[in-house]
Design an enzyme around this catalytic site. Sequence first.
Site, short mmCIF file in Angstrom:
data_model
loop_
_atom_site.label_atom_id
_atom_site.label_comp_id
_atom_site.label_asym_id
_atom_site.label_seq_id
_atom_site.Cartn_x
_atom_site.Cartn_y
_atom_site.Cartn_z
N ASP A 123 -9.67 -44.81 34.33
CA ASP A 123 -10.52 -45.47 35.11
C ASP A 123 -9.99 -45.79 36.61
OD1 ASP A 123 -12.06 -47.47 36.28
OD2 ASP A 123 -11.85 -49.03 34.77
N ASN A 169 -11.03 -34.92 43.86
CA ASN A 169 -12.39 -34.56 43.60
C ASN A 169 -13.38 -36.05 43.32
OD1 ASN A 169 -15.11 -33.15 43.62
ND2 ASN A 169 -14.44 -34.10 41.65
N TYR A 189 -19.71 -45.08 51.02
CA TYR A 189 -19.21 -43.86 50.78
C TYR A 189 -18.96 -43.44 51.85
CZ TYR A 189 -19.65 -38.87 49.24
OH TYR A 189 -19.43 -37.80 49.04
N LYS A 196 -15.06 -42.00 52.38
CA LYS A 196 -14.52 -40.49 52.41
C LYS A 196 -13.89 -40.30 54.06
CE LYS A 196 -15.93 -38.39 48.97
NZ LYS A 196 -14.59 -37.54 48.04
#
Length: 253
Positions: free
Chosen positions: A58, A86, A158, A162
């Site tokens: 996790d 990834n 997000y 990133k």
Amino acid sequence: MDDLTGKNVIVTGASKGIGAATAQAMVAAGANVIAHYGGDKAGAAAATQGKATLIQADFTDMSAVDAFWNHAKAAANGRIDVLVNNAGIMRQTGGIGDPIEEWDSVWDEAIAVNVSAPARLMRHAVRDWLDTGEKGAIIGIGSWVSTRGTSNPGAIAYAASKAAISAATKTVARNYAAQGILAYVIAPGVVGTQMSVASAEKTGGVDAVTATLPMGEWVPPSDIAETAVFLASGRARHLTGATIDLNGAAYIR
């Protein structure tokens, strides 16, 4: 295809999408693959056809990330050659227009899974390579949103996360190249994965998104996977630090 026989390769988020394609390609190239999964063991097993070591973790829990690294090293007889960062999460809500409780929850999760966990694995890898004098490579699976932003307002966390892990990966490249430690970022555009389909539904639908792409099609996960295999081969040392755009000419800079 490049021959990765003898290389021990970690692929995180190997159950689906880009991660599944990358794990499959690494196995096909002869690598000894340690495939991470969160909850979908069957997906990781299918991607690697029973030819990889599967380890669950996790990535919202940093102690679980540490344990994952230790288990992966043990499975690789103490030596990791390539880390493919990834695993990631992209929620479709948690934007500026959403309730503050949702904003906080989505940002906390994005920072944990998309930044803290891969950065922690990167730290483990680099420290091990420095301690042993061995060379290694980190391949970060980024996104074009880290430089152009996202058209989906709900995915703001997000995009930010990133960008953060991309900068961390480039920092490793700049500071440890002399020790033979390489680091790359692959930045895909719109990829044919379920995560991208969910995002497209927030921005006009699949057909509308496809219509904006010069090639008229989404990037297949196999394109990213094959690029990762090439980088893992070590044949592009002086590409270290680069962001490799894979978007079918949809974003040129």
